[in-house]
Design an enzyme around this catalytic site. Sequence first.
Site, short mmCIF file in Angstrom:
data_model
loop_
_atom_site.label_atom_id
_atom_site.label_comp_id
_atom_site.label_asym_id
_atom_site.label_seq_id
_atom_site.Cartn_x
_atom_site.Cartn_y
_atom_site.Cartn_z
N LYS A 152 0.83 -1.20 0.00
CA LYS A 152 0.00 0.00 0.00
C LYS A 152 0.87 1.27 0.00
O LYS A 152 2.09 1.18 0.03
CB LYS A 152 -0.97 -0.04 1.19
CG LYS A 152 -1.90 -1.27 1.16
CD LYS A 152 -2.95 -1.20 0.06
CE LYS A 152 -3.58 -2.52 -0.33
NZ LYS A 152 -4.40 -3.20 0.64
C1 LIG Z 1 -5.40 -4.38 0.83
C2 LIG Z 1 -6.88 -4.24 0.86
C3 LIG Z 1 -7.63 -4.56 1.99
C4 LIG Z 1 -7.07 -5.32 3.16
O1 LIG Z 1 -6.05 -4.66 3.82
P1 LIG Z 1 -5.23 -5.49 4.91
O2 LIG Z 1 -4.52 -4.40 5.68
O3 LIG Z 1 -4.30 -6.39 4.18
O4 LIG Z 1 -6.20 -6.22 5.75
C5 LIG Z 1 -8.97 -4.27 2.01
N1 LIG Z 1 -9.57 -3.72 0.95
C6 LIG Z 1 -8.89 -3.41 -0.16
C7 LIG Z 1 -9.63 -2.77 -1.30
C8 LIG Z 1 -7.53 -3.68 -0.26
O5 LIG Z 1 -6.87 -3.42 -1.40
#
Ligand SMILES: *Cc1c(COP(=O)(O)O)cnc(C)c1O
Length: 400
Positions: free
Chosen positions: A196
């Site tokens: 991210k």
């Molecule tokens: C990465 C992601 C998540 C989950 O995030 P985590 O921190 O890995 O639990 C949820 N929704 C979307 C759209 C994502 O891309």
Amino acid sequence: MAEQDRMESAAQPFLPFALPDIDDAEIDAVVACLRSGWVTTGPATRQFEHDFAAYLGQPGLQAISVNSATAGLHLALEGLGIGPGDEVIVPTMTFTATAEVVRYLGAQPVLVDVDPDHMNIDLAAVEAAITPRTRAIMPVHYAGLACDMDALLALARRHALRVVEDAAHAFPTRYKGQLVGTLGSDATVFSFYANKTMTTGEGGMVVTRDPELARRVRLMRIHGISQDAFNRYVSRTPAWFYEVVAAGFKYNLTDIASAIGIQQLRKIDRFARRREQLAQRYDAGLAGLPLQLPARADHAGDDGAVSTHAWHLYVVRLAPQTPLGRDTLIQALSERGIGTSVHFIPLHRHPYWRDSGSLVPAQFPVAEACFGRMLTLPLYTRMTDADQDRVIRALHELLA
Ligand SMILES: *Cc1c(COP(=O)(O)O)cnc(C)c1O
């Protein structure tokens, strides 16, 4: 490909589609945390929450750290009282986490189609999906571009629905000048997963202005213990005493992760500028190819209230007439040492969601059309202009 070209590309390092941007600042902070003797939730986590709320900069806003965005989405829905018999509207163009947390609570996610321009949730489809059982909407700010939150919040208000924003892609994203997280939904959840826009390895943040919801999220994040680890750490009363008042979860963020987060947050504006630059370079470099380039944040009001794109993902779509298929293109790029991905295989195509919801592709014509032609190109802050030029050149070779 000529043999000589093949040799050349084989000699170049593989370009992943995403890579965390970590340097000595994070490494030193983690080492200091390890040496401090306090490795789980404690002072660094409290500081990270404080810094994150300060970044969003809205009085009354609370930032509550969790060990993933998935955990945060779960806690937000739980805190809003979502449960068996309830329906929650979720876009099909998302990661499974958005929908699975609804199932954790025994409620039913209702998948809807997306808009063809930005692939954010289609508000007409949301409206059509509302039933007497609908309790909440979970918009996903796809790729880092905000949904039309004015319209979505107005729609939610008209139908007395809760709104939990999945902002896993959207830090920092501005919508008409306002940062996502401050837009007035019930809760907004950010992700600090490795790929991210900033990372703590694993981690997430729930942001809300609702004090009752904040209290419940803090409680349920750590076993339903009424006095959480933060309070115990600073408490003057004997620290052994606690009371369990609910069957909570184990979703707290560690100080090791928070130490990384504090450092990443300090760099987030620089990260965002570099992502914007790379997106502009792709836009310029790929112009003229049979590719539909990503939608941009187009709102720039007279008041200077601009919208921005976080560019978590740079997603292109092959023009329909392109002879080369999407899967072939991914393979050809991979042979040139270029990693790509697909965001997302729409949820309705996955066996669990398809079978449990009796879903068929015809219900999601836009997501279907996008899915067959989309791919995510490499974009990360450590990517050099030369790295990016390799991707642009390869696409010209394959598509021109
Ligand atoms: C990465 C992601 C998540 C989950 O995030 P985590 O921190 O890995 O639990 C949820 N929704 C979307 C759209 C994502 O891309």
